[in-house]
Design a protein around this motif. Structure first.
Motif: not given
Ligand code: GUN
Ligand code: ZN
Length: 440
Positions: A320, A323, A298, A77, A233, A230, A269, A99, A94
């Protein structure tokens, strides 16, 4: 016509080492890479390549180095550059706490462009030459990113986030505007130079079924574009999807029913998947991005690489960011090894360097253009410095073969090992110069 002959140790992969151990790679301790007009003409033992070199071709010597195809980051990202290392939360909290507030700023082209420039500089100084990249919900974020990538001649895949629920109103679009904005961006960018477009619903919890259906419509209308999202995850995320989509059999089904699965679909993920989901991914040609530094940071879980192999799903490595905690694919390989160790598996360095190069190219369906040094491939390559630090030089002096050398390189290596990064046969990053510039 620009041509150069690069001389040094050379490594590239021809196949997945898990499938064909012996013939999966080619290594030349005294190697040469002949590049002309941004393409590979020949790669191999120096004395063999030498016979094909036109008289007067400039020669670049790379001492104490290993040349490899540029690294490929299959999930990252760019708008999260400023929040790498945000403390204390797991995925859903998070996102809310760090974000979404940072992504809110990307409606401003100037801000997006400044971050995109810093982001691409980081990729290059870490040896990465191609990436599959999330923007934000704002079309400006994608314009800024592709403008910055075009200036550097980089092969990049990116898209605007689609997100119409379970997120702050200031970051939400709706099915119609997401379709319209994405369509405009596809028409503007897909296939322009080295840019490709990825339809990018953030993940099932933040897209209504109507919006996922709009994503599916775009994929049908523009063959050759990508799907990037995603999946599975985090355990709370998986439960949430079950509540939000009570009629589906499993997480993947929420994307499947919208027509989002295919050879150019990449799911980041894929930690908590059922056998049925792995099977369906394999039979539809979907790829998975393994993001170990992110999964550890995470506390999301351990990616089951052996399951992906068992079902025949192509895997690439993803940093990623934000994260993930490093732009370096070397550091990502190191984390990938540790994640496999925690599951009683021993990840071979041949496999992990394959994942960072040809494996990534396969996940992105770019094997025809990238991933190794076969003739005709685009000449994106990295020059790894085998004496980057005293500890690395010392430890490598005790290695007896390529296997050990690669493993130590990934255990001790990071951005300091990226001496140079070449894009389409031109020098795009030089570590030595970076220090000169910094001290000037
Ligand atoms: N799931 C949905 N959005 C995100 C994101 O931005 N990062 C990660 N790691 N997972 C997500
Ligand atoms: Zn991500």
């Amino acid at each position: 016509m620009t041509s150069r002959l690069h001389r040094g140790a050379l490594l590239h992969f021809l196949d997945d080492p898990t499938k064909t151990a012996e013939d999966s790679y080619a290594y030349f301790s005294n190697g040469a890479l002949l590049v002309e007009d941004g393409k590979v003409i020949a790669a191999g033992a120096a004395d063999e390549v030498q016979t094909q070199v036109p008289l007067g071709t400039p020669v670049v010597e790379h001492a104490d180095a290993l040349l490899m195809p540029g690294f490929i980051d299959t999930h990252v990202h760019y708008p999260q550059l400023d929040i790498v290392g945000a403390h204390g939360e797991q995925l859903l909290e998070w996102l809310e706490r760090y974000v979404f507030p940072t992504e809110a700023k990307f409606g401003d082209y100037a801000h997006a462009r400044a971050v995109a420039d810093r982001f691409l500089a980081e990729l290059l100084r870490n040896g990465t030459t191609t990436a599959l990249v999330f923007g934000t919900v704002h079309p400006e974020s994608v314009d800024a990113f592709f403008d910055a990538a075009a200036e550097r001649n980089l092969r990049m895949i990116a898209g605007k986030v689609m997100m119409d629920r379970n997120a702050p109103a200031y970051l939400c679009d709706d099915p119609e505007s997401a379709y319209r904005d994405s369509r405009r961006l596809i028409e503007r960018w897909h296939g322009k130079g080295r840019a490709s477009y990825a339809v990018t619903p953030r993940f099932a919890p933040t897209s209504s079924p109507a919006q996922l259906a709009a994503a599916g419509r775009l994929l049908r209308e523009f063959p050759g574009i990508y799907l990037h999202t995603h999946m599975s995850e985090n355990i709370s995320e998986v439960s949430w999807v079950r509540e939000l989509f009570p009629h589906v059999d499993h997480y993947l089904h929420s994307y499947d029913e919208a027509g989002l699965l295919g050879r150019r679909s990449v799911f980041a993920h894929c930690i908590h998947l059922s056998e049925e989901e792995w099977e369906r991914m394999a039979s539809t040609g979907c790829g998975a991005a393994f993001c170990p530094t992110s999964n550890l940071f995470l506390g999301s879980g351990l990616f089951p690489l052996r399951e992906a192999e068992r079902f025949g799903v192509e895997v690439g490595l993803g940093t990623d960011i934000g994260a993930g905690t490093s732009f370096s694919l070397l550091q990502t390989i190191d984390a990938a090894y540790k994640v496999q160790q925690l599951q009683g598996a021993s990840l071979s360095p041949l496999k992990s360097f394959y994942l960072a190069t040809l494996g990534g190219a396969r996940v992105l369906d770019l094997e025809d253009s990238l991933g190794n040094f076969l003739p005709g491939k685009e000449a994106d390559f990295v020059v790894l410095d085998l004496a980057a630090t005293p500890l690395l030089a010392n430890r490598l002096s005790h290695c007896e073969n390529l296997f050990e050398t690669l493993f130590v390189l990934s255990t001790l290596g990071d951005d300091r090992c990226i001496r140079e990064n070449w894009v389409l046969g031109e020098l795009a990053h030089e570590r030595h110069k970076e220090f000169v510039d910094l001290s000037a």
